[in-house]
Design a protein around this motif. Sequence first.
Motif, mmCIF file in Angstrom:
data_model
loop_
_atom_site.group_PDB
_atom_site.id
_atom_site.type_symbol
_atom_site.label_atom_id
_atom_site.label_comp_id
_atom_site.label_asym_id
_atom_site.label_seq_id
_atom_site.Cartn_x
_atom_site.Cartn_y
_atom_site.Cartn_z
ATOM 1 N N GLY A 12 -112.513 79.968 18.155
ATOM 2 C CA GLY A 12 -112.788 79.215 19.191
ATOM 3 C C GLY A 12 -111.783 78.437 19.980
ATOM 4 N N ALA A 13 -110.639 78.397 19.368
ATOM 5 C CA ALA A 13 -109.396 77.691 19.580
ATOM 6 C C ALA A 13 -109.052 78.009 21.075
ATOM 7 C CB ALA A 13 -108.028 77.546 18.671
ATOM 8 N N PRO A 14 -108.617 76.887 21.827
ATOM 9 C CA PRO A 14 -108.268 77.189 23.121
ATOM 10 C C PRO A 14 -107.041 78.318 23.321
ATOM 11 C CG PRO A 14 -108.479 74.823 22.943
ATOM 12 C CD PRO A 14 -108.363 75.458 21.717
ATOM 13 N N GLY A 15 -107.324 79.260 24.493
ATOM 14 C CA GLY A 15 -106.248 80.327 24.521
ATOM 15 C C GLY A 15 -107.020 81.748 24.534
ATOM 16 N N SER A 16 -107.973 82.085 23.831
ATOM 17 C CA SER A 16 -108.438 83.214 24.046
ATOM 18 C C SER A 16 -109.942 83.183 23.289
ATOM 19 C CB SER A 16 -107.813 84.235 23.441
ATOM 20 O OG SER A 16 -107.780 84.362 21.956
ATOM 21 N N ALA A 17 -110.941 84.180 23.520
ATOM 22 C CA ALA A 17 -111.953 84.101 22.659
ATOM 23 C C ALA A 17 -111.909 84.479 21.263
ATOM 24 C CB ALA A 17 -113.044 85.142 23.493
ATOM 25 N N ALA A 18 -110.630 85.164 20.817
ATOM 26 C CA ALA A 18 -110.382 85.287 19.410
ATOM 27 C C ALA A 18 -109.745 84.188 18.800
ATOM 28 C CB ALA A 18 -109.586 86.516 19.496
ATOM 29 N N GLY A 19 -109.804 83.133 19.583
ATOM 30 C CA GLY A 19 -109.101 81.795 18.851
ATOM 31 C C GLY A 19 -107.618 81.870 18.686
ATOM 32 N N LEU A 20 -106.829 82.911 19.580
ATOM 33 C CA LEU A 20 -105.276 82.996 19.549
ATOM 34 C C LEU A 20 -104.938 82.287 20.645
ATOM 35 C CD1 LEU A 20 -105.547 86.782 18.579
ATOM 36 C CD2 LEU A 20 -104.633 84.866 17.300
ATOM 37 N N LYS A 21 -103.805 81.543 20.535
ATOM 38 C CA LYS A 21 -103.203 80.743 21.457
ATOM 39 C C LYS A 21 -101.958 81.297 21.972
ATOM 40 C CE LYS A 21 -104.885 75.985 19.953
ATOM 41 N NZ LYS A 21 -104.303 74.571 19.408
ATOM 42 N N PRO A 115 -99.972 94.529 33.898
ATOM 43 C CA PRO A 115 -101.335 94.142 33.931
ATOM 44 C C PRO A 115 -101.798 93.490 32.550
ATOM 45 C CG PRO A 115 -101.411 96.344 34.703
ATOM 46 C CD PRO A 115 -99.909 95.748 34.198
ATOM 47 N N GLY A 116 -101.207 93.875 31.360
ATOM 48 C CA GLY A 116 -101.438 93.280 30.254
ATOM 49 C C GLY A 116 -101.230 92.118 29.861
ATOM 50 N N LEU A 117 -99.726 91.735 30.576
ATOM 51 C CA LEU A 117 -99.032 90.642 30.562
ATOM 52 C C LEU A 117 -99.731 89.496 31.230
ATOM 53 C CD1 LEU A 117 -95.133 91.402 30.505
ATOM 54 C CD2 LEU A 117 -96.499 90.762 28.568
ATOM 55 N N ALA A 118 -100.150 90.080 32.527
ATOM 56 C CA ALA A 118 -100.804 89.132 33.413
ATOM 57 C C ALA A 118 -102.238 88.745 32.949
ATOM 58 C CB ALA A 118 -101.049 89.851 34.829
ATOM 59 N N ALA A 119 -102.893 89.763 32.206
ATOM 60 C CA ALA A 119 -104.222 89.394 31.616
ATOM 61 C C ALA A 119 -104.231 88.340 30.661
ATOM 62 C CB ALA A 119 -104.852 90.629 31.141
ATOM 63 N N LEU A 120 -103.002 88.454 29.721
ATOM 64 C CA LEU A 120 -102.866 87.362 28.538
ATOM 65 C C LEU A 120 -102.602 86.004 29.318
ATOM 66 C CD1 LEU A 120 -100.701 89.591 26.242
ATOM 67 C CD2 LEU A 120 -102.988 88.804 25.502
ATOM 68 N N ALA A 121 -101.736 86.003 30.319
ATOM 69 C CA ALA A 121 -101.471 84.769 30.883
ATOM 70 C C ALA A 121 -102.746 84.187 31.605
ATOM 71 C CB ALA A 121 -100.368 84.878 31.848
ATOM 72 N N THR A 228 -102.630 100.299 24.896
ATOM 73 C CA THR A 228 -101.741 99.532 25.840
ATOM 74 C C THR A 228 -101.631 98.066 25.526
ATOM 75 O OG1 THR A 228 -103.235 99.165 27.539
ATOM 76 C CG2 THR A 228 -102.203 101.315 27.478
ATOM 77 N N LEU A 229 -100.667 97.434 26.451
ATOM 78 C CA LEU A 229 -100.843 96.006 26.331
ATOM 79 C C LEU A 229 -101.970 95.599 27.018
ATOM 80 C CD1 LEU A 229 -97.304 94.572 26.883
ATOM 81 C CD2 LEU A 229 -98.398 94.915 24.504
ATOM 82 N N LEU A 230 -102.600 96.033 27.968
ATOM 83 C CA LEU A 230 -103.764 95.672 28.629
ATOM 84 C C LEU A 230 -104.990 95.812 27.675
ATOM 85 C CD1 LEU A 230 -105.112 94.755 31.188
ATOM 86 C CD2 LEU A 230 -105.382 97.161 31.860
ATOM 87 N N GLU A 231 -105.018 96.837 26.764
ATOM 88 C CA GLU A 231 -106.097 96.830 25.700
ATOM 89 C C GLU A 231 -105.959 95.526 24.640
ATOM 90 O OE1 GLU A 231 -107.749 99.787 22.297
ATOM 91 O OE2 GLU A 231 -106.895 100.630 24.055
ATOM 92 N N ALA A 232 -104.746 95.455 24.281
ATOM 93 C CA ALA A 232 -104.612 94.101 23.284
ATOM 94 C C ALA A 232 -105.067 92.939 23.988
ATOM 95 C CB ALA A 232 -102.961 94.222 23.384
ATOM 96 N N ALA A 233 -104.747 92.871 25.428
ATOM 97 C CA ALA A 233 -105.295 91.690 26.097
ATOM 98 C C ALA A 233 -106.826 91.475 26.126
ATOM 99 C CB ALA A 233 -104.775 91.573 27.636
ATOM 100 N N ARG A 234 -107.344 92.786 26.381
ATOM 101 C CA ARG A 234 -108.798 92.677 26.209
ATOM 102 C C ARG A 234 -109.425 92.282 25.050
ATOM 103 N NH1 ARG A 234 -108.871 98.373 29.865
ATOM 104 N NH2 ARG A 234 -109.023 96.980 32.284
ATOM 105 N N ILE A 236 -107.884 90.429 22.803
ATOM 106 C CA ILE A 236 -107.538 89.032 22.377
ATOM 107 C C ILE A 236 -108.272 88.133 23.066
ATOM 108 C CG2 ILE A 236 -105.751 87.325 22.504
ATOM 109 C CD1 ILE A 236 -103.678 89.716 22.028
ATOM 110 N N ALA A 237 -108.724 88.402 24.361
ATOM 111 C CA ALA A 237 -109.492 87.539 25.204
ATOM 112 C C ALA A 237 -111.026 87.684 24.668
ATOM 113 C CB ALA A 237 -109.338 88.137 26.597
ATOM 114 N N GLY A 238 -111.388 88.555 23.668
ATOM 115 C CA GLY A 238 -112.748 88.941 23.424
ATOM 116 C C GLY A 238 -113.700 89.778 24.089
ATOM 117 N N GLY A 239 -113.014 90.500 24.571
ATOM 118 C CA GLY A 239 -113.693 91.487 25.499
ATOM 119 C C GLY A 239 -114.157 92.791 24.893
ATOM 120 N N THR A 240 -113.644 93.077 23.631
ATOM 121 C CA THR A 240 -113.655 94.138 22.799
ATOM 122 C C THR A 240 -114.332 93.943 21.333
ATOM 123 O OG1 THR A 240 -111.441 95.199 24.112
ATOM 124 C CG2 THR A 240 -112.415 95.910 21.986
ATOM 125 N N PRO A 241 -115.150 94.789 20.799
ATOM 126 C CA PRO A 241 -115.609 94.488 19.581
ATOM 127 C C PRO A 241 -114.529 94.292 18.396
ATOM 128 C CG PRO A 241 -116.983 95.923 20.676
ATOM 129 C CD PRO A 241 -115.859 95.787 21.708
#
Length: 248
Positions: A12-21, A115-121, A228-234, A236-241
């Motif tokens: 729950g730390a700021p940065g992503s739903a996975a707690g990664l900053k 798109p992956g870098l943009a989603a992470l940002a 892909t990096l977009l899948e990684a972003a999803r 990290i952002a908590g959108g994937t189980p």
Amino acid sequence: MSAAPMETGRAGAPGSAAGLKAAVIDLDGTMVDTADDFTASLNGMLAELGTRPITRDEVVGYVGKGSEHLVRAVLSARFSAEECEALFGEALERYQAHYANVNGRHTRLYPEVEPGLAALATAGVKLACVTNKPHRFAVALLEQYGLAHYFAVILGGDSVARKKPDPQPMLAACDAMDVAPGETVAIGDSENDALAGRAAGMATLTVPYGYNHGKAIQTINSDGIVATLLEAARLIAGGTPGAQHLNR
């Protein structure tokens, strides 16, 4: 995508739903396919040394440990140990001169990198690029593809004293971004990236399309393979189980 369970950390730390900053992302084989640049530069060097050329497949088996290792590996397949030592300094200089002229000419961006870098940002994840490629070549390549602005930090193989798989550049990137390694994920295509990330105390993700020294991607001990990096972003952002397992 397969993600191995990890001990949870500051969920729950700021940065992503996975707690990664933050994310530390490799360049060659992860964001950009540069094998043909390496091949062209090495063949320019080898022609000047009067020996047989190299193929892309041979290059892929050597890439990932920095220019010095690459040149030594190529020379050792063509010369005796004594000749390699005698030729190394000249060969490295010739290779880097060719690479400076070739850099980015025969490359391609892997799918969904931007798109992956943009989603992470957008998710508030700070980004660093850590590569064993010399810093000046890394910056030029990222700028060519319009990606440099995504990164708060760009570290090359000559930016700190040691290269991946040593954790030093990963830790230096965390320091520069003012984040803890346990709040960071390392993303790359090779065992070097996973080893460096783990040694630094980071979560690790692997893309399946890079080089990995010619070995199967499944041999890498990482926390998951992302297409892909977009899948990684999803993820990290908590959108994937499984995202909850990507923090320490």
